[in-house]
Scaffold this motif. Structure first.
Motif, mmCIF file in Angstrom:
data_model
loop_
_atom_site.group_PDB
_atom_site.id
_atom_site.type_symbol
_atom_site.label_atom_id
_atom_site.label_comp_id
_atom_site.label_asym_id
_atom_site.label_seq_id
_atom_site.Cartn_x
_atom_site.Cartn_y
_atom_site.Cartn_z
ATOM 1 N N GLY A 104 0.797 -1.219 0.000
ATOM 2 C CA GLY A 104 0.000 0.000 0.000
ATOM 3 C C GLY A 104 0.829 1.268 0.000
ATOM 4 O O GLY A 104 0.282 2.355 0.132
ATOM 5 N N THR A 105 2.163 1.144 -0.145
ATOM 6 C CA THR A 105 3.030 2.312 -0.207
ATOM 7 C C THR A 105 3.945 2.147 -1.421
ATOM 8 O O THR A 105 3.907 1.124 -2.090
ATOM 9 C CB THR A 105 3.915 2.440 1.051
ATOM 10 N N ASN A 106 4.790 3.154 -1.674
ATOM 11 C CA ASN A 106 5.748 2.975 -2.761
ATOM 12 C C ASN A 106 7.128 2.584 -2.240
ATOM 13 O O ASN A 106 8.119 2.713 -2.951
ATOM 14 C CB ASN A 106 5.808 4.211 -3.656
ATOM 15 N N VAL A 107 7.173 2.138 -0.984
ATOM 16 C CA VAL A 107 8.430 1.588 -0.462
ATOM 17 C C VAL A 107 8.606 0.199 -1.059
ATOM 18 O O VAL A 107 7.840 -0.717 -0.762
ATOM 19 C CB VAL A 107 8.407 1.525 1.077
ATOM 20 N N ASN A 108 9.570 0.063 -1.941
ATOM 21 C CA ASN A 108 9.728 -1.180 -2.691
ATOM 22 C C ASN A 108 11.143 -1.212 -3.230
ATOM 23 O O ASN A 108 11.500 -0.429 -4.095
ATOM 24 C CB ASN A 108 8.711 -1.218 -3.841
ATOM 25 N N THR A 109 11.971 -2.091 -2.683
ATOM 26 C CA THR A 109 13.347 -2.129 -3.155
ATOM 27 C C THR A 109 13.799 -3.568 -3.358
ATOM 28 O O THR A 109 13.350 -4.479 -2.663
ATOM 29 C CB THR A 109 14.292 -1.410 -2.167
ATOM 30 N N MET A 110 14.652 -3.785 -4.323
ATOM 31 C CA MET A 110 15.249 -5.097 -4.520
ATOM 32 C C MET A 110 16.254 -5.353 -3.414
ATOM 33 O O MET A 110 16.955 -4.445 -2.966
ATOM 34 C CB MET A 110 15.963 -5.161 -5.868
ATOM 35 N N VAL A 111 16.331 -6.610 -2.974
ATOM 36 C CA VAL A 111 17.274 -6.996 -1.922
ATOM 37 C C VAL A 111 18.206 -8.059 -2.509
ATOM 38 O O VAL A 111 17.768 -9.144 -2.869
ATOM 39 C CB VAL A 111 16.519 -7.545 -0.699
#
Ligand code: CUA
Length: 151
Positions: A104-111
């Protein structure tokens, strides 16, 4: 005249688009700080930050969260932080490529194994955010979930 009306309609649309984009980047009760998302630095798994995944208080309202992703969970779980806090997440993987994404947020990073993803987020009010993995990482990928608990 009609021309004027079309011009006004076009401007309303443009303002609407900008408002949508701005709102989308803010999300609910959450603000990305800076554009540090997806910046990476090399790491080793015996890096003391990740041998003991945890949340550390580093200032009055500032926290650092050292998070690991592995098949098929995140640590720590839940990640607990207080409201009105600024949290910098440092996320790495113990095995394969995962992602760290707050639903529900735009916090999205590859790990990525051997690298640290870093991003800073402000949490404004008490709320639970589901953490999911958006990168296919194995048979239980779809069950790879965690929680950010803002209290
Ligand atoms: Cu981890 Cu998909």
């Amino acid at each position: 005249t009609y021309e004027k009306l079309w011009l006004i309609a076009a401007m309303v649309l443009i303002v609407g688009f900008i408002a949508t984009i701005t709102y989308g980047s803010v999300g609910l009760g959450i603000t990305m700080v800076g554009d540090q998302q997806d910046t990476v630095e090399p790491t080793e798994l015996d890096d003391e930050r990740f041998s003991d995944p945890r949340v550390a208080q580093v200032g009055e309202n500032e926290y650092e969260a050292y998070v690991t992703a592995q098949m098929f969970s995140f640590q720590p779980d839940p990640i607990e932080v207080p409201e009105d806090s600024e949290v910098t997440f440092y996320v790495t993987s113990r095995d394969v490529i995962h992602s760290f994404s707050l639903v529900g947020t735009n916090v999205n990073t590859m790990v990525i194994p051997g690298e640290v993803a870093e991003m800073t987020v402000e949490f404004d009010e008490p709320q639970d955010y589901g953490v999911v993995c958006n990168e296919y990482c194995g048979p239980n990928h779809h069950n790879m979930e965690g929680m950010v608990h803002v209290v």
